[in-house]
Design an enzyme around this catalytic site. Structure first.
Site, PDB file in Angstrom:
ATOM      1  N   ASP A 153       3.846   0.825  12.368  1.00  0.00           N
ATOM      2  CA  ASP A 153       3.009   0.421  11.582  1.00  0.00           C
ATOM      3  C   ASP A 153       2.890  -1.694  12.018  1.00  0.00           C
ATOM      4  OD1 ASP A 153       2.383   2.244  10.894  1.00  0.00           O
ATOM      5  OD2 ASP A 153       3.261   1.845   8.623  1.00  0.00           O
ATOM      6  N   CYS A 206      -4.894   8.083   9.539  1.00  0.00           N
ATOM      7  CA  CYS A 206      -5.217   7.384  10.455  1.00  0.00           C
ATOM      8  C   CYS A 206      -5.254   8.270  11.507  1.00  0.00           C
ATOM      9  CB  CYS A 206      -4.664   5.836  10.940  1.00  0.00           C
ATOM     10  SG  CYS A 206      -5.281   4.791   9.158  1.00  0.00           S
ATOM     11  N   ARG A 234       0.465  15.304  12.590  1.00  0.00           N
ATOM     12  CA  ARG A 234       0.459  14.830  11.245  1.00  0.00           C
ATOM     13  C   ARG A 234       0.939  15.930  10.880  1.00  0.00           C
ATOM     14  NH1 ARG A 234      -2.007   9.082   9.672  1.00  0.00           N
ATOM     15  NH2 ARG A 234       0.193   8.687   8.911  1.00  0.00           N
ATOM     16  N   PRO A 235       2.028  16.471  11.293  1.00  0.00           N
ATOM     17  CA  PRO A 235       2.865  17.847  10.529  1.00  0.00           C
ATOM     18  C   PRO A 235       3.469  17.688   9.061  1.00  0.00           C
ATOM     19  CG  PRO A 235       4.216  17.517  12.006  1.00  0.00           C
ATOM     20  CD  PRO A 235       3.203  16.524  12.107  1.00  0.00           C
ATOM     21  N   ILE A 236       3.403  18.331   8.018  1.00  0.00           N
ATOM     22  CA  ILE A 236       3.902  18.340   6.846  1.00  0.00           C
ATOM     23  C   ILE A 236       4.712  19.636   6.980  1.00  0.00           C
ATOM     24  CG2 ILE A 236       1.772  16.683   5.812  1.00  0.00           C
ATOM     25  CD1 ILE A 236       1.086  19.450   4.075  1.00  0.00           C
ATOM     26  N   ASP A 237       4.834  20.011   7.763  1.00  0.00           N
ATOM     27  CA  ASP A 237       6.939  21.217   7.738  1.00  0.00           C
ATOM     28  C   ASP A 237       8.022  20.558   6.919  1.00  0.00           C
ATOM     29  OD1 ASP A 237       6.426  19.194  10.282  1.00  0.00           O
ATOM     30  OD2 ASP A 237       8.583  20.698  10.240  1.00  0.00           O
ATOM     31  N   GLN A 238       7.971  19.225   6.915  1.00  0.00           N
ATOM     32  CA  GLN A 238       9.464  18.805   6.141  1.00  0.00           C
ATOM     33  C   GLN A 238       8.858  19.051   4.989  1.00  0.00           C
ATOM     34  OE1 GLN A 238      12.430  18.377   8.620  1.00  0.00           O
ATOM     35  NE2 GLN A 238      11.422  19.530   9.453  1.00  0.00           N
ATOM     36  N   ILE A 289       7.179   6.992  16.926  1.00  0.00           N
ATOM     37  CA  ILE A 289       7.365   7.645  15.900  1.00  0.00           C
ATOM     38  C   ILE A 289       5.860   8.183  16.129  1.00  0.00           C
ATOM     39  CG2 ILE A 289       6.890   7.543  13.019  1.00  0.00           C
ATOM     40  CD1 ILE A 289       9.719   5.973  14.131  1.00  0.00           C
ATOM     41  N   ARG A 319      -8.525   0.024   4.329  1.00  0.00           N
ATOM     42  CA  ARG A 319      -7.753   0.691   2.730  1.00  0.00           C
ATOM     43  C   ARG A 319      -6.643   0.313   2.937  1.00  0.00           C
ATOM     44  NH1 ARG A 319      -7.697   6.495   6.887  1.00  0.00           N
ATOM     45  NH2 ARG A 319      -5.974   6.736   4.673  1.00  0.00           N
ATOM     46  N   LYS A 343       0.768  -1.194   0.158  1.00  0.00           N
ATOM     47  CA  LYS A 343       0.247   0.134   0.073  1.00  0.00           C
ATOM     48  C   LYS A 343       0.875   0.953  -0.005  1.00  0.00           C
ATOM     49  CE  LYS A 343      -1.631   1.919   3.823  1.00  0.00           C
ATOM     50  NZ  LYS A 343      -1.979   3.620   4.117  1.00  0.00           N
ATOM     51  N   ASN A 344       2.057   1.186   0.741  1.00  0.00           N
ATOM     52  CA  ASN A 344       2.992   2.731   0.584  1.00  0.00           C
ATOM     53  C   ASN A 344       3.614   3.153   0.007  1.00  0.00           C
ATOM     54  OD1 ASN A 344       1.317   3.392   3.557  1.00  0.00           O
ATOM     55  ND2 ASN A 344       2.472   2.800   4.843  1.00  0.00           N
ATOM     56  N   ARG A 378      -3.689   9.987   3.581  1.00  0.00           N
ATOM     57  CA  ARG A 378      -2.643  11.283   3.948  1.00  0.00           C
ATOM     58  C   ARG A 378      -1.783  10.590   2.334  1.00  0.00           C
ATOM     59  NH1 ARG A 378       0.138  14.466   7.507  1.00  0.00           N
ATOM     60  NH2 ARG A 378       2.162  13.645   7.615  1.00  0.00           N
TER      61      ARG A 378
HETATM   62  C1  EPZ Z   1       4.186   6.793   6.158  1.00  0.00           C
HETATM   63  O1  EPZ Z   1       3.591   7.720   7.092  1.00  0.00           O
HETATM   64  C2  EPZ Z   1       3.137   5.483   6.571  1.00  0.00           C
HETATM   65  N1  EPZ Z   1       1.514   5.800   5.375  1.00  0.00           N
HETATM   66  C3  EPZ Z   1       2.696   5.245   7.990  1.00  0.00           C
HETATM   67  O2  EPZ Z   1       1.983   4.264   8.037  1.00  0.00           O
HETATM   68  C4  EPZ Z   1       3.280   4.989   8.623  1.00  0.00           C
HETATM   69  O3  EPZ Z   1       3.581   5.032  10.348  1.00  0.00           O
HETATM   70  C5  EPZ Z   1       4.744   5.834   8.473  1.00  0.00           C
HETATM   71  O4  EPZ Z   1       4.965   6.509   7.451  1.00  0.00           O
HETATM   72  C6  EPZ Z   1       5.992   6.150   9.578  1.00  0.00           C
HETATM   73  O5  EPZ Z   1       7.239   4.747   9.106  1.00  0.00           O
HETATM   74  C7  EPZ Z   1       2.480   6.086   4.183  1.00  0.00           C
HETATM   75  O6  EPZ Z   1       3.587   5.732   3.636  1.00  0.00           O
HETATM   76  C8  EPZ Z   1       0.913   6.961   3.307  1.00  0.00           C
HETATM   77  P1  EPZ Z   1       6.129   9.793   8.641  1.00  0.00           P
HETATM   78  P2  EPZ Z   1       4.127   9.370   7.155  1.00  0.00           P
HETATM   79  O7  EPZ Z   1       5.794  10.971   7.602  1.00  0.00           O
HETATM   80  O8  EPZ Z   1       5.181   9.420   5.815  1.00  0.00           O
HETATM   81  C9  EPZ Z   1       7.205  13.590  11.782  1.00  0.00           C
HETATM   82  C10 EPZ Z   1       0.337   3.037   7.669  1.00  0.00           C
HETATM   83  O9  EPZ Z   1      -0.328   2.272   9.174  1.00  0.00           O
HETATM   84  N2  EPZ Z   1       6.694  14.261  10.666  1.00  0.00           N
HETATM   85  O10 EPZ Z   1       7.740   9.258   8.214  1.00  0.00           O
HETATM   86  O11 EPZ Z   1       2.612  10.725   6.874  1.00  0.00           O
HETATM   87  C11 EPZ Z   1       5.840  13.006  12.122  1.00  0.00           C
HETATM   88  O12 EPZ Z   1       4.592  13.599  12.648  1.00  0.00           O
HETATM   89  C12 EPZ Z   1       0.199   4.584   8.364  1.00  0.00           C
HETATM   90  O13 EPZ Z   1       0.274   2.446   7.033  1.00  0.00           O
HETATM   91  C13 EPZ Z   1       7.100  15.311  11.260  1.00  0.00           C
HETATM   92  O14 EPZ Z   1       7.212  15.611  12.007  1.00  0.00           O
HETATM   93  O15 EPZ Z   1       5.021   9.174   8.120  1.00  0.00           O
HETATM   94  C14 EPZ Z   1       5.906  11.400  13.046  1.00  0.00           C
HETATM   95  O16 EPZ Z   1       6.712  11.867  14.358  1.00  0.00           O
HETATM   96  C15 EPZ Z   1      -0.254   5.003   9.290  1.00  0.00           C
HETATM   97  N3  EPZ Z   1       6.890  16.876   9.943  1.00  0.00           N
HETATM   98  C16 EPZ Z   1       7.209  11.232  11.883  1.00  0.00           C
HETATM   99  O17 EPZ Z   1       7.858  12.131  11.591  1.00  0.00           O
HETATM  100  C17 EPZ Z   1       6.711  15.992   8.766  1.00  0.00           C
HETATM  101  O18 EPZ Z   1       6.903  16.939   8.134  1.00  0.00           O
HETATM  102  C18 EPZ Z   1       7.342  10.084  11.178  1.00  0.00           C
HETATM  103  O19 EPZ Z   1       6.464  10.270  10.005  1.00  0.00           O
HETATM  104  C19 EPZ Z   1       6.342  15.293   8.386  1.00  0.00           C
HETATM  105  C20 EPZ Z   1       6.357  13.877   9.255  1.00  0.00           C
END
Ligand code: EPZ
Length: 421
Positions: free
Chosen positions: A306, A117, A122-126, A328, A398, A22-23, A93
Site C-alpha cells: 500500500d 480497488c 482478489r479471491p476469498i478462497d482462504q 502482493i 475512501r 482505515k484498515n 473489499r
Molecule cells: C488488505 O487487503 C488491505 N485491505 C489492502 O489494502 C492491502 O493491500 C492488503 O491487505 C495487503 O496488505 C484491507 O485491509 C481492507 P490479503 P486483503 O488478503 O485483506 C491473496 C488499501 O489500499 N489472497 O492480505 O484483501 C491475494 O490475492 C488496500 O488500503 C488469496 O489468494 O489482502 C493477495 O495476493 C488495498 N486468497 C494476497 O493473498 C484469499 O482468500 C494478500 O491479500 C485472500 C487473499
C-alpha cells in the site's frame, strides 16, 4: 465533477497529525457485531469507506451515535437481519468481515462478493476455507456469498497464503466458537493486532496476534466496552513521510507508531532522507534528489504494497535506476501510465517495474486509479512543475481523512475544484 488541483513544485514543511487506521477500523466496525450491546470507539477515521460501513451496519439494525466526527457508539443489541444489502457490500473489499462477524454471532450471513480497488484478482478462497473448517457451509452463487452453520466449533486453520483479510475473518468467526482454534501462517499487520486487541478488550481470548500463529479460545459472549481507540494509520503516516522527502521538505508526522513504519523508514534512509523517530511521531527531511533504491513488497514487516505507488513516484526524480517488485497484487502498476504523462521514465513487465530517475516532472491531468495510486498522484503533483489536476478522487476519499486540508497545512498549493463535467 470534483477534482484535486495541485500547483507544484512545493516544499512541505510543518506538522501533520495522522488519523485512525482505515484498515483497522473497517475490521473493528464489523467486529462490534459480535457484541450484544454497545461499543464505544475512538480515533475512527472520517472517510467514505467508514461512512459506507456505518450505512451497512444501520441496514442490519445497528444503532450508531456519533459523539464527534471520530468517536462513536455502536449498539448491536437489536440486529434484525444477517443479510447485508448487495449494492452496499459490493462496493468495497472490507465488507467480507461481515461474514466472519455475523457467522460468529448468529450462525448465518449473506453479502455480495466484495468489490474494492482494481489492483488484481482478489479471491476469498482462504476466508471460505477458514469458515468451512469451523463448521460452516459456504455457497457462492449469483454474485453473493451465503454462509450458514449450526454452531461453529474450533478447528485448526492453516492458510496457503499470508492474508490479512482471511486472518481477521478467521479470528472473528472463532471468537465465539466452541473450543480453541489455532490459526497458522497468519498475517502480522498492525491492523490484525488492533482487531485482536479490540476483541480482547470486550472479553475475547485471542493470543499471538502479530505472530504467525494465533490461538483463539472461544468464549460464550462478549461484553460492552467502555472505550477503544483505533491505532493510527500506518499508510497515511507513510504517505506523509514519502511526500516530505519527495518535496525535499521537513515534516513532523504526529500520532503515528514509528515501529509500524520501519520498512518505509529503512528505504527512505537508504535513499538519502533523514528520518528521526520519537515516541509517537516521526520527522522526515530531505534536501536533495533521492538515490535510487530497490523495493520488494511483502507482508508485514516487509515493505507494504500500500506504499508502493507513493514510493515509486518519489523515485521518479531519483538520480539513477530503481527496481520495484510487487509481490502482493498482480496489477498494481497501472498508475505508472499517469506518471509517464508527467514526464516519468517507468516501464514494467508483469510484477516488476524499472524506474529511471529524471530531473523534472511537469503537471498534467491525471486519474486516481485506486486509493494509493491517488495518493501517489498528489505527491507527483507536489513534485512537478505546474498544475496537476487529479480526477476520480472518490478513490482517495475512501481512505484519507481531510487529505487536501492536511497538505495545505504543510504549505502545499492544493485545492478541490468542481466543474459540471
Ligand atoms: C488488505 O487487503 C488491505 N485491505 C489492502 O489494502 C492491502 O493491500 C492488503 O491487505 C495487503 O496488505 C484491507 O485491509 C481492507 P490479503 P486483503 O488478503 O485483506 C491473496 C488499501 O489500499 N489472497 O492480505 O484483501 C491475494 O490475492 C488496500 O488500503 C488469496 O489468494 O489482502 C493477495 O495476493 C488495498 N486468497 C494476497 O493473498 C484469499 O482468500 C494478500 O491479500 C485472500 C487473499
Amino acid at each position: 465533477m470534483k477534482t484535486i488541483v495541485v500547483n507544484g513544485p512545493c516544499r512541505l514543511q510543518g506538522e501533520v497529525t495522522v488519523s485512525g487506521a482505515k484498515n483497522a477500523a473497517v475490521a473493528i466496525l464489523p467486529a462490534t457485531l459480535l457484541v450484544n450491546g454497545k461499543c464505544h470507539l475512538e480515533n475512527v477515521p472520517n472517510i467514505s469507506d467508514i461512512r459506507a460501513y456505518i450505512q451497512i451496519l444501520e441496514s442490519l439494525g445497528s444503532k450508531i451515535e456519533y459523539i464527534t466526527d471520530n468517536e462513536l457508539i455502536i449498539d448491536n443489541s437489536n440486529i434484525k437481519t444477517t443479510k447485508a444489502p448487495y449494492d452496499l457490500t459490493s462496493k468495497f473489499r472490507a465488507s467480507y468481515y461481515l461474514l466472519g462477524a455475523l457467522l460468529g454471532r448468529f450462525g448465518t450471513a449473506q453479502i455480495s462478493l466484495p468489490g474494492g480497488c482494481n489492483i488484481g484478482a482478489r479471491p476469498i478462497d482462504q476466508h471460505i476455507r477458514a469458515f468451512e473448517a469451523l463448521g460452516s457451509n459456504v455457497i457462492v452463487k449469483h454474485g453473493n456469498v451465503y454462509a450458514n452453520s449450526k454452531g461453529l466449533k474450533a478447528a485448526p486453520i492453516f492458510f496457503d497464503v499470508v492474508t490479512v483479510g482471511a486472518t481477521i475473518n478467521a479470528i472473528l468467526a472463532a471468537t465465539l466458537a466452541e473450543g480453541v482454534t489455532v490459526i497458522e501462517n497468519c498475517a502480522k499487520e498492525p491492523h490484525v493486532v488492533d482487531v485482536a486487541n479490540f476483541l480482547n478488550s470486550v472479553g475475547a481470548k485471542i493470543k499471538g496476534a502479530g505472530t504467525d500463529v494465533i490461538r483463539v479460545t472461544g468464549v460464550k459472549a462478549l461484553k460492552q466496552t467502555s472505550s477503544y481507540a483505533v491505532i493510527p494509520d500506518q499508510i497515511e503516516a507513510g504517505t506523509f513521510m514519502v511526500a516530505a522527502a519527495a518535496t525535499r521538505g521537513d515534516v513532523l508526522i504526529k500520532n503515528c507508531i514509528p515501529r509500524h513504519l520501519e520498512p518505509i523508514t529503512a528505504k527512505l534512509t537508504q535513499s538519502g532522507a533523514i528520518v528521526e523517530e520519537f515516541e509517537d511521531s516521526i520527522r522526515v527531511s530531505m534536501d536533495s534528489r533521492p538515490s535510487p533504491v530497490n523495493i520488494k513488497t511483502l507482508p508485514y514487516p516487509g515493505f507494504p504494497t500500500d506504499m508502493q505507488p507513493q514510493f515509486a513516484t518519489y523515485l521518479a526524480l531519483s538520480t539513477g535506476s530503481s527496481m520495484i517488485v510487487e509481490n502482493i497484487w498482480e496489477s498494481r502498476f497501472q498508475y505508472t501510465a499517469e506518471l509517464i504523462k508527467m514526464g516519468a521514465k517507468i516501464s514494467y513487465h508483469d510484477r516488476t517495474a524499472m524506474i529511471t530517475g529524471v530531473s523534472e516532472l511537469y503537471g498534467s491531468p491525471v486519474t486516481s486509479l485506486d486509493l494509493r495510486a491517488g495518493a501517489a498522484m498528489i505527491i507527483a503533483g507536489l513534485m512537478a512543475n505546474g498544475y496537476t489536476e487529479i480526477q476520480d478522487i472518490k478513490h482517495i476519499e475512501r481512505g484519507y481523512e481531510n487529505i487536501v486540508e492536511k497538505f495545505k497545512q504543510l504549505g502545499a498549493d492544493i485545492s478541490y475544484s468542481e466543474s459540471e463535467e
